[in-house]
Design a protein around this motif. Sequence first.
Motif, PDB file in Angstrom:
ATOM      1  N   SER A   1      49.302  -5.362  16.825  1.00 35.38           N
ATOM      2  CA  SER A   1      49.877  -6.356  17.716  1.00 35.38           C
ATOM      3  C   SER A   1      51.254  -6.366  17.799  1.00 35.38           C
ATOM      4  N   PRO A   2      51.782  -7.087  18.964  1.00 35.82           N
ATOM      5  CA  PRO A   2      53.288  -6.864  19.233  1.00 35.82           C
ATOM      6  C   PRO A   2      54.147  -7.378  18.036  1.00 35.82           C
ATOM      7  N   ALA A   3      53.784  -8.278  17.384  1.00 34.09           N
ATOM      8  CA  ALA A   3      54.431  -8.848  16.305  1.00 34.09           C
ATOM      9  C   ALA A   3      54.461  -7.907  15.104  1.00 34.09           C
ATOM     10  N   ASN A   4      53.165  -7.349  14.929  1.00 37.52           N
ATOM     11  CA  ASN A   4      53.199  -6.324  13.742  1.00 37.52           C
ATOM     12  C   ASN A   4      53.980  -4.974  14.220  1.00 37.52           C
ATOM     13  N   ALA A   5      54.010  -4.827  15.257  1.00 36.40           N
ATOM     14  CA  ALA A   5      54.913  -3.515  15.836  1.00 36.40           C
ATOM     15  C   ALA A   5      56.081  -3.743  15.556  1.00 36.40           C
ATOM     16  N   ARG A   6      56.831  -4.811  15.992  1.00 38.67           N
ATOM     17  CA  ARG A   6      58.126  -4.969  15.861  1.00 38.67           C
ATOM     18  C   ARG A   6      58.369  -5.047  14.161  1.00 38.67           C
ATOM     19  N   ALA A   7      57.546  -5.774  13.488  1.00 35.28           N
ATOM     20  CA  ALA A   7      57.724  -5.675  12.001  1.00 35.28           C
ATOM     21  C   ALA A   7      58.001  -4.161  11.544  1.00 35.28           C
ATOM     22  N   VAL A   8      56.842  -3.540  11.588  1.00 40.10           N
ATOM     23  CA  VAL A   8      56.773  -2.177  11.121  1.00 40.10           C
ATOM     24  C   VAL A   8      58.093  -1.379  11.774  1.00 40.10           C
ATOM     25  N   ASN A   9      58.343  -1.597  12.843  1.00 39.08           N
ATOM     26  CA  ASN A   9      59.727  -0.967  13.496  1.00 39.08           C
ATOM     27  C   ASN A   9      60.945  -1.349  13.008  1.00 39.08           C
ATOM     28  N   SER A  10      61.058  -2.523  12.320  1.00 43.97           N
ATOM     29  CA  SER A  10      62.392  -3.059  11.699  1.00 43.97           C
ATOM     30  C   SER A  10      62.466  -2.742  10.231  1.00 43.97           C
ATOM     31  N   ILE A  11      61.271  -1.772   9.482  1.00 46.98           N
ATOM     32  CA  ILE A  11      61.351  -1.533   8.036  1.00 46.98           C
ATOM     33  C   ILE A  11      62.483  -0.696   7.953  1.00 46.98           C
ATOM     34  N   VAL A  12      62.733   0.003   8.623  1.00 41.67           N
ATOM     35  CA  VAL A  12      64.078   0.869   8.529  1.00 41.67           C
ATOM     36  C   VAL A  12      65.293   0.260   8.245  1.00 41.67           C
ATOM     37  N   TYR A  13      65.510  -0.809   9.126  1.00 40.32           N
ATOM     38  CA  TYR A  13      66.765  -1.422   8.922  1.00 40.32           C
ATOM     39  C   TYR A  13      66.490  -2.389   7.480  1.00 40.32           C
ATOM     40  N   ILE A  14      65.414  -2.950   7.262  1.00 40.43           N
ATOM     41  CA  ILE A  14      65.070  -3.900   6.251  1.00 40.43           C
ATOM     42  C   ILE A  14      65.290  -3.247   4.658  1.00 40.43           C
ATOM     43  N   ILE A  15      64.737  -2.036   4.747  1.00 37.87           N
ATOM     44  CA  ILE A  15      64.979  -0.790   3.577  1.00 37.87           C
ATOM     45  C   ILE A  15      66.493  -0.792   3.219  1.00 37.87           C
ATOM     46  N   SER A  16      67.307  -0.499   4.510  1.00 38.89           N
ATOM     47  CA  SER A  16      68.628  -0.048   4.410  1.00 38.89           C
ATOM     48  C   SER A  16      69.594  -0.948   3.741  1.00 38.89           C
ATOM     49  N   ALA A  17      69.174  -2.257   4.020  1.00 36.83           N
ATOM     50  CA  ALA A  17      70.005  -3.141   3.607  1.00 36.83           C
ATOM     51  C   ALA A  17      70.247  -3.430   2.175  1.00 36.83           C
ATOM     52  N   PRO A  18      69.254  -3.384   1.277  1.00 40.85           N
ATOM     53  CA  PRO A  18      69.551  -3.508  -0.174  1.00 40.85           C
ATOM     54  C   PRO A  18      69.690  -1.828  -0.770  1.00 40.85           C
ATOM     55  N   ALA A  19      69.285  -0.917  -0.059  1.00 38.86           N
ATOM     56  CA  ALA A  19      69.056   0.450  -0.460  1.00 38.86           C
ATOM     57  C   ALA A  19      70.442   1.187  -0.417  1.00 38.86           C
ATOM     58  N   SER A  20      71.088   0.934   0.647  1.00 40.56           N
ATOM     59  CA  SER A  20      72.364   1.490   1.038  1.00 40.56           C
ATOM     60  C   SER A  20      73.376   1.737  -0.207  1.00 40.56           C
TER      61      SER A  20
END
Length: 473
Positions: free
Chosen positions: A303-322
């Motif tokens: 779905s568009p909502a799930n597509a946006r969510a998976v597309n943002s996971i790179v940024y979500i992980i980067s915030a605490p991981a960096s």
Amino acid sequence: MAEYESEEEQRGLLQAEDEEYPTSDTQDEEGPRTPLPAICDPSHLLHRIVVLCFMCFLGFGSYFCYDNPAALQTEFLKDMDLNTAEFMQLYAWYSWPNVVLCFLGGFLLDRVFGIRLGTILFSLFVFGGQIVFAVGGLLKHFWLMEAGRFIFGIGGESLAVAQNTYAVNWFKGKELNLVFGLQLSMARLGSTVNMNIMGSVYKKVGESVAAGHSTLGVSLIIASTTCLFSLFCALALGFLDRRAEKILHKEQGKTGEVIKLTDVKDFPASLWLIFIICVGYYVAIFPFIGLGQVFFIEKFNFSPANARAVNSIVYIISAPASPVLGFMVDKVGRNVVWVLCAVVTTLAAHMMLAFTFWNPWIAMSLLGVSYSLLACALWPMVAFVVPEHQLGTAYGFMQSIQNLGLALIAMAAGAILDTRGYLVLEVFFCACICIALMAVVMLYFVDYLKGGDLNRSAADRARLLKEATSHSE
């Protein structure tokens, strides 16, 4: 955005010498000064925490609005009657001014405007560019949207330089690395929030206010409020910094960048290989995220909502991981090995997305970790291969060619997708990563033949630094 989370400026800024602020209740030529409450005292930690809040939100609007097209890709294509090549021009126009401004941004802050006025002006460019961008959608004039992204780009990258300069000016010493980590996390938060709420904003606007391209324009105007908030933060920082200058008798912050294009001819081969790694890697990340929403909808039936969510996971992980991965690289060393691991992992993630139907959350999570790891290991290597007086030029040139690569590859990716489809596009991204991989292998051998400075362990570097200090004394 050309990382966007700007590690190259950070590295140059960390060369600034530690200075102790005088306390606000010390005597001056006019006599003893009345002690200030802690929250009003620029030398007190509580006051600097307030300043840090404004610093962190200074770039929030820029990062939030940078990926508005990625969050609303389907809506842009439909409402503006665009093909993918035209859609990717929105990212290319952001990058074009930064091919040049990477060299001029620090100079303008240091010599022309000053940090306070410069920050306000760059924030105005970001806010004004987003408004022009939104009006272009409202009137269905794509050329106006492109002009808006160009104006937005003029302020975006330079605002990151200003943000880092403020950080050095207020948090020299042991707190600085933490402050840089918090700023990077806030930038990633802005990108993540954009990816996950702009679809809902568009839907609500369409239901209650407007329809068609007007829905897109109104949604982008709503997004511009984050840039307005960042402009308010720039004004507040200017006021607080001017007040601190009067109370503590300190000078305005400097970027610490010394840019001399004549230094380019003296760059060693290892630095050029680092440049190739940087361009080859990042052009397979940001353009992919820009096109990711429709990819996940069409290939994986999200779905568009799930597509946006998976597309943002790179940024979500980067915030605490960096910050965590940065600490790990600092403690272990072996930068070339970490870069190699990041590039190989990214290649594996793109191959999974291209040739399998495995759950894309796996590949995108790998992409998020490897993206963060590469940033922590690659950018600091520049300081190991060029003298300190050439750092500003090296980082400026690196950012410049990165933006040039992003602009060109964004246009190429759109054209490939329109004519060949997503499979060929993913193969193209894999080819870019393979170029980066070959450059990493060559860098390993070039570094090994020259003595292995880039791939030393942290313990070896500490020992050599101690020996050099003793010899100097």
